[in-house]
Design an enzyme around this catalytic site. Structure first.
Site, short mmCIF file in Angstrom:
data_model
loop_
_atom_site.label_atom_id
_atom_site.label_comp_id
_atom_site.label_asym_id
_atom_site.label_seq_id
_atom_site.Cartn_x
_atom_site.Cartn_y
_atom_site.Cartn_z
N ASP A 14 25.46 -10.96 -7.17
CA ASP A 14 24.79 -11.43 -5.96
C ASP A 14 24.70 -12.95 -6.02
O ASP A 14 24.06 -13.50 -6.93
CB ASP A 14 23.39 -10.81 -5.88
CG ASP A 14 22.71 -11.06 -4.54
OD1 ASP A 14 23.36 -11.64 -3.66
OD2 ASP A 14 21.53 -10.68 -4.40
N GLU A 109 27.97 -10.49 -2.03
CA GLU A 109 27.52 -9.41 -2.90
C GLU A 109 28.66 -8.40 -3.10
O GLU A 109 29.39 -8.08 -2.16
CB GLU A 109 26.33 -8.72 -2.24
CG GLU A 109 25.57 -7.77 -3.11
CD GLU A 109 24.35 -7.22 -2.37
OE1 GLU A 109 23.59 -6.48 -3.00
OE2 GLU A 109 24.16 -7.52 -1.17
#
Length: 434
Positions: A14, A109
């Protein structure tokens, strides 16, 4: 309970405060300052806040008006999707160099199945993760990433949050249930405010509390599919594989008319109904989509296709309908259409609210234009954060605009902060820079 795999081989990455971090990277005067990216109109919503802004309580999905009250000295910027997409491409390419199985969830992500890499060595996992993060910082010009590695996608995603920002957490196989037990039940995907309230009435606040609830009681409370999922995830049971490409790549509906339709209002109503039908199918499968497409066949049988890509996946009827209607507006219907269709692609099981939609501020698009549309001349509207060039002063970005004026800060990623100057909004020497 035994882990999903014998070793931690599913990685979740992330990028930290991604949109805001890209803005700080490209705008030296904003480094170390609060930055808020998203819809900036009266009904705008925060997409990403820098960590400096989060210190004042600003959060994603918060109304921009509320964010301004909490942090009035922040820089409030609209999105520059081309910059985010390019940074994302660099990161995803680096992940695919690590393993052929990469499942992007959004621009910032992704999951990676390390076990699919032919040369993966579990003993060298910490070194591999450190090298990956260092490479990402290098190729993106300083963006940082938080990483979690575990035996399942669910646990890997949770792990990536533990040492955020710019941190790593590797879950030791067999410790999954113990790790999540004390966490709030909202850590489980799908437990939003409504479900959390229903569970609270059952005395559930933590994941450990949830485990004490019988599966049948959960099903009665939240439904069959949701109840079964909660029961399993509370025990860290997640068999979902990392999927590089979905077997079902798109969903669409279309209709051929008995007579050619020329009335734009009628076509808009048809597109709206089709968008809702597609959205219903998305939600039924638990999917979301990033790309919306409108297909049209003219009276002379010429077939057109127009597409737009969202900043993040969505299953929102309003977002998909609005995107489809904007695409329809760009199609000439004067001669009549004999077929119209609405489709979605870029499917994933991850959903983010449409945070760039300003509602009543149409100049802040919720979608990124397709490449053929992006070449059209831009309107003379100057949104904060917009990249510009002045024939005399060089490259910079829009600091603010209004009342027929636009203020520009002259600087780039590679040049130091320069002067802040104001021009007429229609100054012929001022042009958009992409």
């Amino acid at each position: 309970m035994p882990p999903e795999r014998p070793s931690a081989t599913i990685l979740h990455l992330d990028l930290d405060a991604f949109f805001a971090a890209v803005e700080q990277r490209d705008k030296p005067s904003l480094r170390g300052r609060p930055v808020v990216v998203g819809g900036i109109g009266p009904r705008g919503v925060v997409a990403t806040a820098s960590y400096e802004a989060r210190a004042f309580g600003v959060r994603s999905a918060m109304r921009s008006v509320e964010a301004r009250s909490l942090c009035p000295h922040a820089a409030f910027l609209s999105g520059r999707f081309f910059a985010y997409r390019e940074a994302s491409r660099l990161v995803m390419d680096r992940l695919r160099a690590t393993s052929p199985l990469v499942e992007p969830l959004s621009l910032d992500e992704a999951y990676v199945d390390l076990a699919a890499a032919p040369d993966f060595d579990a003993e060298r996992l910490p070194a591999l993760v450190d090298q990956l993060r260092a490479d990402i910082a290098d190729i993106t010009g300083g963006l940082t990433a938080s990483v979690g590695v575990a035996t399942s996608k669910f646990m890997a995603k949770i792990a990536s949050e533990i040492n955020k920002p710019n941190g790593v957490f590797i879950v030791t196989p067999g410790t999954e249930a113990d790790l999540i037990g004390p966490m709030q039940v909202t850590v489980i995907p799908g437990v939003g405010p409504a479900t959390a309230e229903r569970l609270r009435r059952l005395g559930v606040a933590t994941v450990e509390d949830l485990r004490a609830i019988d599966e049948d009681d959960l099903i009665r409370t939240v439904g069959q599919a949701h109840g079964t999922s909660l029961w399993r995830l509370a025990r860290a049971i997640d068999h979902r594989p990392v999927v590089a490409e979905r077997e079902t790549k798109s969903l669409s509906v279309e209709d051929t008319f008995e007579h050619d339709v020329t009335d734009r209002a009628e076509l808009r109503a048809i597109v709206e109904r089709m968008a809702h039908r597609v959205t219903t199918r998305l939600q039924r499968h638990g999917w979301s989509a990033r790309t919306i497409t409108v297909k049209a066949r003219r009276h002379d049988f010429e077939t057109l296709s127009r597409s737009s890509t969202l900043a993040a996946p969505t299953d929102s009827p309003r977002t998909i309908t609005d995107a489809a209607e904007r695409l329809l507006a760009g199609i000439d219907v004067a001669g009549g259409l004999r077929l119209i269709g609405v489709g979605v692609s870029g499917l994933t099981d991850w959903v983010q609210p449409d945070l760039f939609d300003d509602g009543d501020a149409p100049e802040q698009p919720a979608v990124e234009p397709a490449e053929d549309e992006a070449r059209r001349p831009r309107p003379r509207t100057w949104s904060p954060g917009f990249d510009v060039n002045h024939r005399v002063h060089g490259d910079g970005w829009v600091w603010g605009s209004g009342l027929g004026r636009v203020t520009v800060r002259f600087e780039t990623r590679d040049t130091p902060p320069g002067p802040v100057l104001t021009f007429a909004a229609d100054d012929p020497d001022l042009t958009a820079r992409t």
